[in-house]
Design an enzyme around this catalytic site. Sequence first.
Site, PDB file in Angstrom:
ATOM      1  N   ASN A 460       0.732  -1.037   0.190  1.00  0.00           N
ATOM      2  CA  ASN A 460       0.328   0.176   0.146  1.00  0.00           C
ATOM      3  C   ASN A 460       0.674   0.875   0.159  1.00  0.00           C
ATOM      4  O   ASN A 460       0.409   2.141  -0.943  1.00  0.00           O
ATOM      5  CB  ASN A 460      -0.990   0.096   1.349  1.00  0.00           C
ATOM      6  CG  ASN A 460      -2.261  -1.381   1.079  1.00  0.00           C
ATOM      7  OD1 ASN A 460      -2.532  -1.756  -0.209  1.00  0.00           O
ATOM      8  ND2 ASN A 460      -2.619  -1.515   2.156  1.00  0.00           N
ATOM      9  N   THR A 542       7.810  -1.319   5.262  1.00  0.00           N
ATOM     10  CA  THR A 542       7.248  -2.451   5.104  1.00  0.00           C
ATOM     11  C   THR A 542       6.853  -2.386   7.011  1.00  0.00           C
ATOM     12  O   THR A 542       7.361  -1.513   7.557  1.00  0.00           O
ATOM     13  CB  THR A 542       8.141  -3.661   5.277  1.00  0.00           C
ATOM     14  OG1 THR A 542       9.681  -3.407   6.553  1.00  0.00           O
ATOM     15  CG2 THR A 542       8.354  -3.899   4.061  1.00  0.00           C
ATOM     16  N   LYS A 669       4.532   3.471  18.871  1.00  0.00           N
ATOM     17  CA  LYS A 669       4.030   4.816  18.557  1.00  0.00           C
ATOM     18  C   LYS A 669       4.734   5.234  19.472  1.00  0.00           C
ATOM     19  O   LYS A 669       5.328   6.551  19.897  1.00  0.00           O
ATOM     20  CB  LYS A 669       3.145   4.886  18.006  1.00  0.00           C
ATOM     21  CG  LYS A 669       3.411   4.999  16.520  1.00  0.00           C
ATOM     22  CD  LYS A 669       2.125   5.343  15.978  1.00  0.00           C
ATOM     23  CE  LYS A 669       1.215   4.746  14.316  1.00  0.00           C
ATOM     24  NZ  LYS A 669      -0.283   4.787  13.813  1.00  0.00           N
TER      25      LYS A 669
END
Length: 803
Positions: A460, A542, A669
């Site tokens: 994507n 990736t 994150k």
Amino acid sequence: MTASRQLHKFGGSSLADPECYRRVVTILKEYSNSEDLIVVSASGKTTNRLIEFIESLNKDGRLAHEVLQSLRQFQTSLIEELIASDEQDALLAILHDEFSTLGELTAPLTEAEKAAVLGHGEVWSSRLLAALLNQSDLNAVAQDARAFLRADIGTQPEVDRGASYPLLKEVLAQHAHHRVVITGFMAQDNHGQTVLLGRNGSDYSATVIGALAEVSRVTIWSDVAGVYSADPRIVSDACLLPLLRLDEASELARLAAPVLHSRTLQPVAQSAMDLHLRCSYEPESGSTRIERVLASGRGAKIISSLSEVLLIQLNFSAGHDFFRLEKEVLSGLKRAQLEPLTYEVQHDQHTLRLAYTAEIAGGALEHLQDAAIEAEIKLKEGYSLVAAVGAGVTKNANHCYGFYQKLKSSPVEFVSESQSGLSLVAVLRKADTTPLVKAIHSQLFQAQKRVGIALCGKGNIGSSWLTLFAEQKTELEKRRGMNFELVAVIDSQTYWFDPQGIDAASVSARFDDEATEYQPGEWITKLGAIQGYDDVVVLDVTASKELASQYLKIAEQGMHLISANKVAGSASSKYYHKVQDAFAKINRHWLYNATVGAGLPINHTVRDLRESGDDIQALSGIFSGTLSWLFQQYDGSVPFAELVDLAWQQGLTEPDPRNDLDGSDVMRKLVILAREAGLAIEPEAVKVESLVPEELAALSLDDFLDKSQLLSELLAERLKKAQREDKVLRYVARLEKNGQASVGVEALSKEHALANLLPCDNIFAIESKWYKDNPLVIRGPGAGREVTSGAIQSDLNLLSSFL
């Protein structure tokens, strides 16, 4: 010794006249501290005039007297113009006595007497500058280096650091809270005789004194701002190099470049101090910092030349073991610090040719003769030298070709490659090297820098970036003045590699036909060895743990890295810092702003706050665009599992949605942001609520999607409870002030800042010393292939500004 102490060295051109002295005082007012050391050369051409005086003594006493009187007048005028009356009288009296003593000398002088005469220039500079500093309210004292520097006479005298250290320590203890102005260029042997330290001896004495005094930095101030890509007097568009690796600087110095000397760098290599080169005429015009970095380079940085080179030719008889003798000669010269600039071996002729400067050739010849080398030895004059210097130059096909191409019409004697791979050197029969230096510089450096790009992942985000790169390539090249070529596209098992460049727009259609299978790590090695590119950048878009484990190998190959992959940034602190250090040590860059918030500038902001002096105390928000979208949509009208399937089809999730739903993506994150904020945190310390039932965790992706109704069942009851309280569900990340970290589902009031977002939005709230009562909030799209590929392109644009 004080750790904050620095050393400033001023050359003769920086002390050439009264205005220069005043400029040096201004520099020391601004750039030095009260206990700094200052090493000085003789003013202007003083040493040359003293040499002329010594030579004249042997020929014509009257001429010697005239030279001495001229020098006396020059030194007197400096004192009279710079120093006020009382101190002026004292300095002039001392100067008068010294010139009277010099005037009484008669030829012939011993070598020790000659050395003592030549050392006067530094003594005069030291005394005058110290007086001027005191007059300018900067406490200073003049110091003769012969009081503490010990060395033996030789072609390349080496300072005895063991003997010198305690003597220097004692001197500095006597002059606490004073700037100590020290004579350069000379030391003293154990018999009390002056030992001159040779060409650029003041620079060498500056760094060796700096090492002995354990200073943090040595700054050599001269009439140039540092090291240029070529002599700026020859090449008008030569570029100043703000950073130069120590091994490259050492190679440049070994080749007798006037701006550096090899012995100047020896103490730097053996200590922790920095070395800076700056211009005393324009202190703010830039500088060169010699950095203690050893790593793979990609080509030449500097074109250097020498107009006068001598060859020592050794002809061995055919009956001897030539290979053994060659090795013995070269190793013996190295031990004696008489290593040649370059050399040529003619095995068929049993001949060894060694190139030297005129200053060193005599000492090398004497060494070879004293060593009773079984060979006919000849000294030949009438040669010059041109060199291309830079790590990796011998492996850069474009630079090698350009260097040899420009030599075609020159009277080349021989060309050699240094064993270190740091230089290409051509020895020429005596020729004007100026046009050649200009031509080689133009050939090697004026062409656009070429940057190779390797894309890991064509899913994507990868496919979206390929489209964006195809659209932006021309504009990026125009804006940066560089050439960017996609040279590899890597999938999980196959890759397409083409050093000539791959059309980004054709990857989707042609990849399956062009790609070949690879062994683990094979593509990294192949990329690292690619020829014709100044820099190579790997883009990791990736989520692969295996690829993240290869980051150290990418650094080892001297490549840059841009990551959207969060694995390394949120790995154990040990691995995270290993990766950071691996890239930093080789002056390569690892950028990962796409790992958090897609295209939002959250990493930039957190890092900038910390580096600006803020103290980040807490972070919170909705860090996943995927989970933001899911919970914004989730009001009970559509089952949660169906929303997951819809998000997956639209490319809003990771390739496997469980990487979003299990909270690991948000946890990563949070860890990355915490580390950017300067907080120490391990991923295991984050309390994570997973939305993936245990029975679905190990299934294949297809089976997971088929059985995902379990997700709906688990969340339906929590949603009803929240709605009864007039609340909504959100997946929230929190790093608290006490260091506790968590990610999970929370029920929030509908008015809460974290509850009112557009679908896919992220929101980051930063509480800090500066944003204590009113947190700094960043919000915007945090998911989607377009914004993430845009973040990758932004990092590529940022990286190109560093190259």
